[in-house]
Each structure stands twice: as C-alpha cells, then as structure tokens.
Design an enzyme around this catalytic site. Structure first.
Site, PDB file in Angstrom:
ATOM      1  N   GLY A  29      -7.883  -1.051   1.100  1.00 17.59           N
ATOM      2  CA  GLY A  29      -7.612   0.325   1.489  1.00 17.59           C
ATOM      3  C   GLY A  29      -8.861   1.130   1.809  1.00 17.59           C
ATOM      4  N   HIS A  37      -3.681   0.276   3.656  1.00 15.34           N
ATOM      5  CA  HIS A  37      -3.479   1.708   3.833  1.00 15.34           C
ATOM      6  C   HIS A  37      -4.793   2.455   4.073  1.00 15.34           C
ATOM      7  CE1 HIS A  37      -4.941   2.473  -0.299  1.00 15.34           C
ATOM      8  NE2 HIS A  37      -4.276   1.362  -0.617  1.00 15.34           N
ATOM      9  N   ASP A  38      -4.726   3.407   4.985  1.00 15.59           N
ATOM     10  CA  ASP A  38      -5.817   4.351   5.265  1.00 15.59           C
ATOM     11  C   ASP A  38      -7.032   3.713   5.926  1.00 15.59           C
ATOM     12  OD1 ASP A  38      -4.548   6.741   3.896  1.00 15.59           O
ATOM     13  OD2 ASP A  38      -4.694   5.364   2.203  1.00 15.59           O
TER      14      ASP A  38
END
Length: 262
Positions: free
Chosen positions: A139, A121-122
């Site tokens: 992340g 994520h991200d």
C-alpha cells in the site's frame, strides 16, 4: 451490444462506451466506467468505483477495482483510476484506495504491466513504466514515470520509486529508490545508474554525465544525503544544460520519507 459476449454480466449502472469489448464470463459491476477502445478479456471481475480510460488492453483473469486489503477499510467509496493505452496481462490485481490516504489508487498512461502484478491500495504509478511478472506493490507505494521493475520485485508499503529507475529480478525494497538508479538484491542495494535506458529515451550526453556524477556523489563518496544535496546544487550550477535532470534527483531526495537505498 455486439462487442459484449453474451455470457458477460454487465450491471446496468456500469458505464461502457459502445466500442468497449468484453470477453466471456467477465463481470462488470456498478460504478465502473470504461472509455472508448478498451478491451477486457474473459473471466475478469471489474468493481467500482473504477474509471478506466481509452484503448487499454486488460487480459483474462484480472481483478480490477476490488476493495483494498486493509483491515481498516469500512466500505468507503474509494476509487481506482486507470489512464489510457495500458496493457494489463493475466491475473493482475488492482485494489481501490483507502481513506487513510487520498482514497485513490492510480495507474497512468502507456504502462506495460505483465502477469500476476499486484497494485495495492493507494498506490500511485506514473506513465510508461514496465512491471515484469509478479512485481508486487504494498500500500501507498509511488512509482515514477519510466521506472522498470524486474520480475518478483517486492516493494514495502510507503516506498517511493523514482523516475527512470530500475530493479533486477527478485529485488526487495524497504527504502526509497532514487531516480535513474539501478538496484538489486534482498535487501536491494544500488548497483549502477540506468545509462542505457536514458540513452534510449533521448537524454543528451550532458544529462547522462550529470546523472553519472550524481550517482558518484550519492554512492561513492561516503556523503550523507544532506551533503549530497549540497554537492548536487553545485553540479546544477556548473551544468545548466542538465538543470532539470539534477532537480529531479534533488526533489526526490528532499521528499524521501523512508531513507534511500544505499
């Protein structure tokens, strides 16, 4: 559509260009948008919100746009955005972003992503990168253009990897890797600078010489990062033809948040 295999499951709320090809047993859920010329292999699962650009090749058994592996995630409509002309090989997993960041996981253009790569994520990955098999990003990792990650490279969360850098197979990164630098090991250490890669990308001899001098300033003179930045400012003044090259390094050092690999 003749480009969609009859065993594929396409949600009516998914938006696929008429030229998109989808292989057998692939699932495309609501919120997925795929632009012209992209092909998706067999047994993939694409979840949204996810936007995929033009002329990408996504091979079989990939999971694209699944929810982030973050216990704080509570179902917010975060995104995965993939650019154009990327090659994504088998068993890759790309997750959407979280509201703890800007909510977007992003992959740029013309990237070569080999099998079993994970983008958590991200993450923000630039363009023209190469990720060898089993490269793994935790992340919030940022990767600059033209970076190359060797097989089984593992990157700690929030680490930044500079443009034109390179890691050897099995490297473990806990700190930021500056532009142009080649790193190896567990824990990764700087070994050299990416001279051959810069030649192939059309860097001039003057620019490559400036990178060589920056490497010596950072890694051979025992300077702090702040002292190295001052030395690089002088290098920038004395080598105006390499001004932008030096500025790329200075900007990276100025914004590094986890310290740099030394």
């Amino acid at each position: 559509m003749s480009n969609i295999h009859p065993t594929a499951l396409i949600d009516p709320k998914a938006e696929l260009d008429s030229s998109v090809q989808v292989g057998p047993y692939t699932v495309v859920e609501a919120g997925v948008k795929i632009a012209a010329g992209t092909t998706v292999g067999a047994h993939c699962v694409l979840q949204g919100p996810t936007t995929i650009g033009r002329d990408n090749q996504i091979y079989q058994f990939c999971s694209i746009g699944a929810a982030p592996q973050d216990k704080k995630y509570a179902g917010e409509p975060t995104q995965l955005i993939i650019g154009d002309r990327n090659v994504v090989r088998e068993f890759c997993t790309f997750n959407r972003g979280t509201t703890q960041d800007d909510g977007i996981t992003a992959l740029g253009d013309d990237n070569w992503i080999m099998a079993y790569v994970h983008l958590a994520h991200d993450c923000k990955v630039g363009s023209k990168t190469i990720f060898a098999n089993n490269a793994q990003l935790a992340g919030h990792v940022h990767v600059g253009d033209w970076a190359i990650l060797g097989g089984f490279t593992v990157v700690h969360q929030f680490v930044h990897i500079g443009a034109h850098s390179m890691t050897a197979m099995g490297s473990i990164l806990f700190q930021d890797l500056p532009p142009f630098i080649m790193a190896a090991g567990n824990t990764a250490e700087a070994r050299s600078f990416n001279q051959e890669g810069l030649k192939r990308r059309g860097f001039t001899p003057e620019q490559i010489n400036a990178v060589k001098q920056m490497y010596r300033i950072l890694y051979r003179r025992g300077l702090t990062v702040a002292q190295a930045e001052i030395e690089m400012a002088g290098l920038q003044a004395s080598h105006p033809e390499a001004k932008d090259t030096v500025q790329l390094m200075r900007d990276f050092l100025h914004t590094a948040t986890r310290g740099i690999i030394r």
